[in-house]
Enzyme design. Structure first.
Site, short mmCIF file in Angstrom:
data_model
loop_
_atom_site.label_atom_id
_atom_site.label_comp_id
_atom_site.label_asym_id
_atom_site.label_seq_id
_atom_site.Cartn_x
_atom_site.Cartn_y
_atom_site.Cartn_z
N VAL A 66 0.83 -1.21 0.00
CA VAL A 66 0.00 0.00 0.00
C VAL A 66 0.86 1.26 0.00
CG1 VAL A 66 -1.78 1.29 1.24
CG2 VAL A 66 -1.86 -1.22 1.19
N ARG A 116 13.92 -2.02 5.48
CA ARG A 116 15.02 -2.41 4.59
C ARG A 116 14.96 -1.57 3.31
NH1 ARG A 116 13.67 -8.66 4.34
NH2 ARG A 116 11.59 -7.76 4.54
N ILE A 173 -13.73 1.25 -0.37
CA ILE A 173 -15.15 1.55 -0.18
C ILE A 173 -15.31 2.65 0.87
CG2 ILE A 173 -17.40 0.58 0.45
CD1 ILE A 173 -16.25 -2.19 -0.25
N LYS A 217 -12.34 -5.24 12.08
CA LYS A 217 -13.15 -4.33 11.26
C LYS A 217 -14.56 -4.19 11.81
CE LYS A 217 -10.44 -5.56 7.18
NZ LYS A 217 -10.40 -6.34 5.92
#
Length: 433
Positions: free
Chosen positions: A21, A53, A143, A212
């Site tokens: 991401v 790294r 979403i 979630k």
């Protein structure tokens, strides 16, 4: 309260993590710099990127002078306005974000595990130091679900949130249903395609979905909910026989997150459930997510889209970055979640749902009557019964009307003790009717 910035002052961003991401966030900040600047009211600049790294190939295209292994120093640098955390896990993420907030820097994070376990501490730190805390990317990827609960439905009373919030488990169950794969085969395919981690425990045991669900329930019901409050079952015990039985009855099995108001409190649970094939959630395939929100005035709303992946999640992160930039330049703070309701969490034993029960019984006359009596004794009403014979044995499949979880558990204990019942092969909840 943050000071209003000059119209073209850059918003300086510290990026923690440059993996799947984070690398997409960095790429899009560069490629879409002009459009993002226009939307945010001024330039968005990366001040530094903390990585473990720096030599990893996936950071290709990133200015190497921005890379650092000293995340603690980066988050408190005077020239940093916003910290974007994409490393995941509880520590060091928690300490880094608290340090950033205590320095008056706003935070954007996709860390559902941290928010579900210690989100209250982060919100307190943000409020005490006049900083923003945004986390749209923590649930359901691209979403725009959390913003809808926090802002769009702020004037309504949410009654229920139900949906598929984990793409890995949805992919596995979808392959078991559509191709007839067993759990192990479907999991291996999910890993080959990058939908499942090498260690898939958090997904297949339901922990990811539970985190979630805690975030969703907290926003929906204005109550502090943690992952420890969520009843959680994974999908590892779902068999090919369960899938086939569901299909024969006109159902499909999905891992659902269910948050609802009941008995003066809040019920929050994650578990596999059968839903009718005509239900919209039954048509959610592959690694997609979909969530229903049921509100008193707005009625039933459905949110659908890519629930994971580098680019979809980066889209949600960038939306939060733009929101922080706009707030900063207007001298405002974003909305905070209200936990005024302080509703109690209802124990799973008091949850109400329907059930599918598969029994391995002796195939002889008179078996059904004592089985039905055990259900009636516990106040569990039977809706349908289906029997499949196989020699001296038979599979008796029972679907109930809505019943309390504790009553069904007592019924199963009674059935297990019956001489005519060789085994209780499967018990699964039924939702969506």
């Amino acid at each position: 309260m943050p000071m209003a910035g000059k119209a073209r002052d850059p918003l300086r961003i510290a990026l923690l993590g440059c993996g799947v991401v984070g690398s997409q966030v960095a790429r899009l900040l560069g490629e879409q710099a002009g459009d993002l600047s226009a939307r945010a009211g001024g330039p968005l600049e990366i001040a530094g990127i903390a990585v473990r790294r720096p030599e990893l190939d996936r950071i290709g295209g990133v200015n190497e002078s921005l890379l650092t292994t000293d995340a603690a120093a980066l988050v408190t640098r005077p020239d940093v306005d916003l910290v974007v955390e994409l490393i995941g896990g509880i520590e060091p993420a928690r300490s880094l974000l608290l340090a950033a907030l205590e320095s008056g820097k706003s935070v954007v994070t996709a860390n559902k595990a941290l928010l579900a376990s210690d989100g209250a501490a982060l919100h307190r730190a943000a409020s005490a130091n006049g900083a923003d805390l945004y986390y749209e990317a923590a649930v359901a990827g691209a979403i725009p679900l959390l913003r809808a609960l926090r802002e769009s439905l702020a004037g309504d009373a949410v009654r229920r949130v139900l949906g598929i919030v984990n793409g890995t488990t949805n992919f596995i169950l979808d392959r078991m249903d559509s191709l007839g794969s067993d759990f192990g085969t479907a999991l291996a395919q999910a890993q080959r395609l990058g939908y499942a981690e090498a260690d898939p425990t958090a997904d297949v045991q339901g922990h990811d979905a539970a985190a979630k669900a805690a975030i969703l329930a907290g926003l929906a019901f204005h109550t502090q909910i943690t992952s420890a409050d969520v009843y959680t079952e994974g999908i590892a015990a779902v068999t090919a026989d369960d899938i086939a039985s569901a299909r024969a009855l006109g159902f499909v099995i999905k891992l659902l997150a269910i948050c609802e108001r009941c008995d003066g409190g809040v019920s929050v649970r994650v578990h596999p459930a059968m839903i009718p094939r005509v239900h919209p959630l039954a048509a959610v395939h592959e690694a997609y997510n979909a969530v229903f929100v049921e509100a008193e005035a707005a009625g039933r709303l459905m949110f659908y889209g890519a629930g994971a992946g580098g680019q979809p999640t980066a889209s949600a992160v960038l939306g939060d970055i733009v929101a922080v930039a706009r707030n900063r330049r207007a001298g405002l703070r974003g909305p905070e979640p209200a936990t005024y309701a302080e509703l109690p969490v209802v124990p799973m034993a008091d949850a109400l749902t329907r059930y599918y029960v598969a029994l391995d019984v002796a195939d002889r006359p008179g078996v059904l009557a004592p089985v039905a009596e055990r259900f009636a004794r516990r106040g569990v009403s039977i809706k349908t019964v289906h029997q499949e014979g196989r020699g001296e044995d038979a599979i008796l499949i029972i679907v109930t009307h809505t019943a309390r979880e504790s009553a069904l558990a007592a019924t199963v204990a009674d059935l297990t003790a019956m001489e005519a019942v060789r085994a209780v092969d499967s018990v699964m909840r039924v939702e969506g009717e």
